[in-house]
Design a protein around this motif. Structure first.
Motif, mmCIF file in Angstrom:
data_model
loop_
_atom_site.group_PDB
_atom_site.id
_atom_site.type_symbol
_atom_site.label_atom_id
_atom_site.label_comp_id
_atom_site.label_asym_id
_atom_site.label_seq_id
_atom_site.Cartn_x
_atom_site.Cartn_y
_atom_site.Cartn_z
ATOM 1 N N GLU A 64 5.810 4.538 4.250
ATOM 2 C CA GLU A 64 4.695 4.666 3.735
ATOM 3 C C GLU A 64 3.862 3.312 4.601
ATOM 4 O O GLU A 64 2.761 3.487 4.796
ATOM 5 N N HIS A 118 -6.304 -1.415 -0.383
ATOM 6 C CA HIS A 118 -6.866 -0.786 1.022
ATOM 7 C C HIS A 118 -8.189 -1.592 0.991
ATOM 8 O O HIS A 118 -8.502 -1.695 2.550
ATOM 9 N N PHE A 119 -8.950 -1.474 -0.106
ATOM 10 C CA PHE A 119 -10.589 -1.869 0.463
ATOM 11 C C PHE A 119 -10.489 -3.514 0.790
ATOM 12 O O PHE A 119 -11.317 -3.898 1.450
ATOM 13 N N ILE A 134 -1.646 4.109 -7.863
ATOM 14 C CA ILE A 134 -2.900 4.500 -6.796
ATOM 15 C C ILE A 134 -4.073 3.590 -6.945
ATOM 16 O O ILE A 134 -4.720 3.381 -5.968
ATOM 17 N N CYS A 135 -4.252 3.099 -8.381
ATOM 18 C CA CYS A 135 -5.420 2.244 -8.353
ATOM 19 C C CYS A 135 -4.994 1.035 -7.602
ATOM 20 O O CYS A 135 -6.099 0.338 -6.699
ATOM 21 N N THR A 195 0.920 -1.253 0.029
ATOM 22 C CA THR A 195 -0.034 -0.085 0.119
ATOM 23 C C THR A 195 1.040 1.203 -0.058
ATOM 24 O O THR A 195 0.696 2.056 0.736
ATOM 25 N N ALA A 196 1.877 1.308 -1.028
ATOM 26 C CA ALA A 196 2.848 2.360 -0.997
ATOM 27 C C ALA A 196 2.878 2.904 -2.513
ATOM 28 O O ALA A 196 3.874 2.546 -2.858
ATOM 29 N N PRO A 197 2.096 3.733 -2.840
ATOM 30 C CA PRO A 197 2.057 4.041 -4.099
ATOM 31 C C PRO A 197 3.464 4.957 -4.387
ATOM 32 O O PRO A 197 3.987 4.595 -5.646
ATOM 33 N N ALA A 204 -3.081 0.732 -4.885
ATOM 34 C CA ALA A 204 -3.341 0.901 -3.618
ATOM 35 C C ALA A 204 -4.574 0.862 -2.936
ATOM 36 O O ALA A 204 -4.983 0.606 -1.877
ATOM 37 N N VAL A 205 -5.428 1.499 -3.928
ATOM 38 C CA VAL A 205 -6.889 1.995 -3.434
ATOM 39 C C VAL A 205 -7.766 0.578 -3.237
ATOM 40 O O VAL A 205 -8.238 0.227 -2.374
#
Lengths: 450, 450
Positions: A412, A215-216, A208-209, A178-180, A211-212
């Motif tokens: 991060e 995240h979910f 970013i995609c 999770t470290a863009p 990592a997002v």
């Protein structure tokens, strides 16, 4: 009709390569879920062995070693399906991006062997890294996606393919940790000499995609974030300590690469007219696994858990045996030395083992030593020992891989941006020192593999 | 002898350019200290005007407007010394790095006029940015340093000079905001199309040195860091809000650039056969300064203080008049609208005014509106309003400048890495939206200036 227009728009190279990378981000996130789920269940077997018998009894030991050895054997056999899946994959990726196309590097067999082998190894007691293999898996998924008819026009243009692979590389790190930001910088540093701004933008969108999505799918972070009480501004004396830590990290990192090179030379030799290449991995497993078991629970911990333990702001608690000799220093130094030796051998084996995470974990131990010393010297001045551990992790990883992005990835992952300046400062020193001693570990692996 | 050997080593281009950049980092840090000290004393005059009389009395108003107007006049006169020092300097830097050498861009007269003009303007009531001018000042200091005999051999090689200037650009942002990562990414995005890894490394070393120096000289951060209670993990619905925020930021950013372009066209026209070019700045000062005074204290705040106010996790307090109409929304919307209009005019004036910081501040206001709405809708679910404000700042700045690094700079400044994913996600959307509407503000300034 509507479909025709959509196909026509997809034909736009910029757009379709971005679409491809977003698909890759989502797919790799899905793969990560399956991987994590399998890993959790495999690890629960290890926990079951420990939980059901008396702690550290010899029965548990034998069972644990057998189980880990069994997993190692599976990984070795899987690697035989596609020998190129051995190692982290980042050096090969670098070669590929510079124009030398390695046969089968993105083949689905390689992808399969690497993803299963990695999962199995992470569940065993061996210290293997996930970042490099995961990056390779990401690029392989992307390369497989380009075979779809919609994306076929992208394959013709080598520049576009290289951009896409750089983006996938960034996503490998971004979705794993999770470290863009760190992922994009890693892809800049590791993959190319020249970097185009359009690649940068694609890499960022993918990262970013990824990592997002990560995240979910995975609300709990990979590594426990830094404690909030651990947030202090560093003072002048501490900068000296970070400087020393940078030097030590650079020395250890350089030494690590040197030892790796010797090890590879040695592995090529024959003993009694026999190549030890195929026997050695089993032999290493049979030596190292009992050693890890015998040394105590802290030596068997998965790397992410060890990093979480070492970055706490309080005393290391007793639960994982970090304090079992009373003083913390003995165990930490043992952890550093033993693991440096084990890892340097592990990455020579024909298994999908990365080098980045183990270095971070060992470096975290090194930083913790400095943190504990400072804490003993100035017990009431609020020394952030967890932060020191982080800086140490960045320094050692920087000293061996020569990538500044290591520091950013570490920060991060644990949300520790307060330690950005110390970590960047330390890694700057450690890269400078390491650069005097040896080439980077990735270049060294490339050289050793020819 | 010893000296000869030192000179010989300096002759090594890589080493000497790094030494040059470190010198630049230290010098610029020193310049920053002088700048801050002067600024503090100039601002204390403004505070004195307010403190000594009844709050918002017309006497204070007339005094404050006169004082600010006086400072504006000084800045305009200073710009006449070297007209090229007007504006942020980043567009000109971009042109310079692409090979077009603007006369006098790095002249010491330009340097002097820019640094004094910037200080004076920051103390006045006008909304001018510091990031761009500070980057220009850094590159000018570096360019002056290359005139020293020790570094004379660097000047011959244009590639080396460009690398050094990119490094100085990174340091401009890094030392101004203590944001090394953002600084390096900013220099990647803004200055070139292709980026070399050796430049990257130099830029990072400079940025780290600059940030470490800045940390020691200025222990209090530029902007108040985020509150620690404000650290929460974002949830699914919030991602939708960040998406909307990205769209709004992109629209406003694109609109901002469009209005700027219209404004520049309009400025070129003549009225009654007279050019308004030289009269207009004074006229603008006489309109905008009383307006800012009349609207209340929150409108007069320096940008950094406004950002600190808007990113608090609690209700905006009464001290700066943010709540003076009872509801926060009215003031925030007024803040956004009035400032967008004032800033778009300010950057057309012949004064050293940046555009980055004002956009961040306005965007922070926009994000705060979203945060307050969410807080009203879900009062007990711990909506991090300060974090929303940050994301908004990143979105608007991204929408106008089209640089992803804005998000990273914002996050580094306030230590808010928890909001990295929302901010990067929002800025990705806002850049995509903004790109459809107009060119970037820097390209637009370039175009307008010919």
């Amino acid at each position: 009709t509507g479909w025709r227009r959509i196909v026509h728009r997809i034909a736009n190279v910029e757009l379709s390569s971005t679409v491809l990378l977003v698909c890759c981000a989502v797919l790799s996130c899905f793969a990560e879920q399956v991987h994590q789920w399998t890993l959790k269940h495999l690890r629960s077997i290890g926990d079951y062995i420990m939980g059901d018998t008396e702690k550290d009894s010899y029965q548990a030991g034998i069972l644990w070693v057998s189980w880990s050895f069994f997993l190692l054997v599976i990984a070795i056999q899987l690697t035989k399906i596609s020998p190129i899946c051995a190692g982290s994959g980042i050096p090969e990726l670098k070669v590929y991006l510079s124009g030398v196309h390695l046969a089968g590097f993105f083949h689905w067999k390689t992808l399969f062997a690497k993803i299963v082998g990695l999962t199995v190894l992470l569940a065993s007691g061996l210290k293997v890294g996930k970042a490099g293999p995961w990056t390779h898996i990401n690029t392989a998924i992307t390369a497989q996606l380009t075979r779809l008819p919609v994306f076929s026009h992208l394959v013709e243009n080598e520049r576009v393919i290289n951009q896409i692979l750089s983006g996938a590389c960034a996503n490998g790190i971004a979705s794993c940790f999770t470290a863009p930001i760190g992922g994009v910088l890693f892809s800049i540093e590791v993959t190319t000499e020249y970097y185009m701004l359009s690649t940068y933008w694609k890499a960022f969108v993918t990262a970013i995609c990824g990592a997002v999505c990560a995240h979910f799918f995975r609300p709990n972070p990979f590594i426990q974030p830094l404690d909030q009480t651990d947030r202090v501004v560093f003072r002048n004396l501490e900068l000296v300590v970070f400087f020393v830590m940078g030097i030590v990290g650079g020395l250890l990192g350089g030494l690590f690469v040197r030892v790796y090179e010797r090890m590879m030379e040695w592995r090529r030799k024959e003993f009694f007219g026999m190549s030890t290449y195929h026997v050695f991995p089993y032999f290493f497993g049979l030596i190292s696994l009992p050693l890890c078991f015998w040394l105590g629970e802290y030596m068997r911990l998965p790397l992410a858990e060890a990093i979480s333990d070492l970055t706490v702001s309080t005393d290391l608690d007793v639960k994982h045996g970090w304090m079992n000799t009373g003083s913390i220093y003995g165990n930490l130094v043992l952890y550093i030395c033993v693991n440096l030796m084990l890892v340097v051998v592990t990455i020579t084996l024909p298994i999908p083992a990365g080098v980045f995470m183990p270095l971070i974990a060992i470096g975290t131990g090194m930083g913790r030593v400095f943190g504990e010393i400072m804490h003993d010297m100035y017990p009431n001045s609020g020394i952030a020992r967890g932060g020191y551990a982080l800086v140490g992790g960045a320094c050692l990883a920087g000293g061996a891989t020569r990538s500044l992005s290591s520091a950013i990835i570490v920060l991060e992952v644990v949300n520790g941006i307060e330690f950005m300046l110390p970590a960047l400062f330390g890694i700057m020193i450690s890269i400078t020192v390491g650069q005097r001693l040896s080439r980077s570990i990735y270049d060294s692996i490339l050289y050793a593999k020819g």
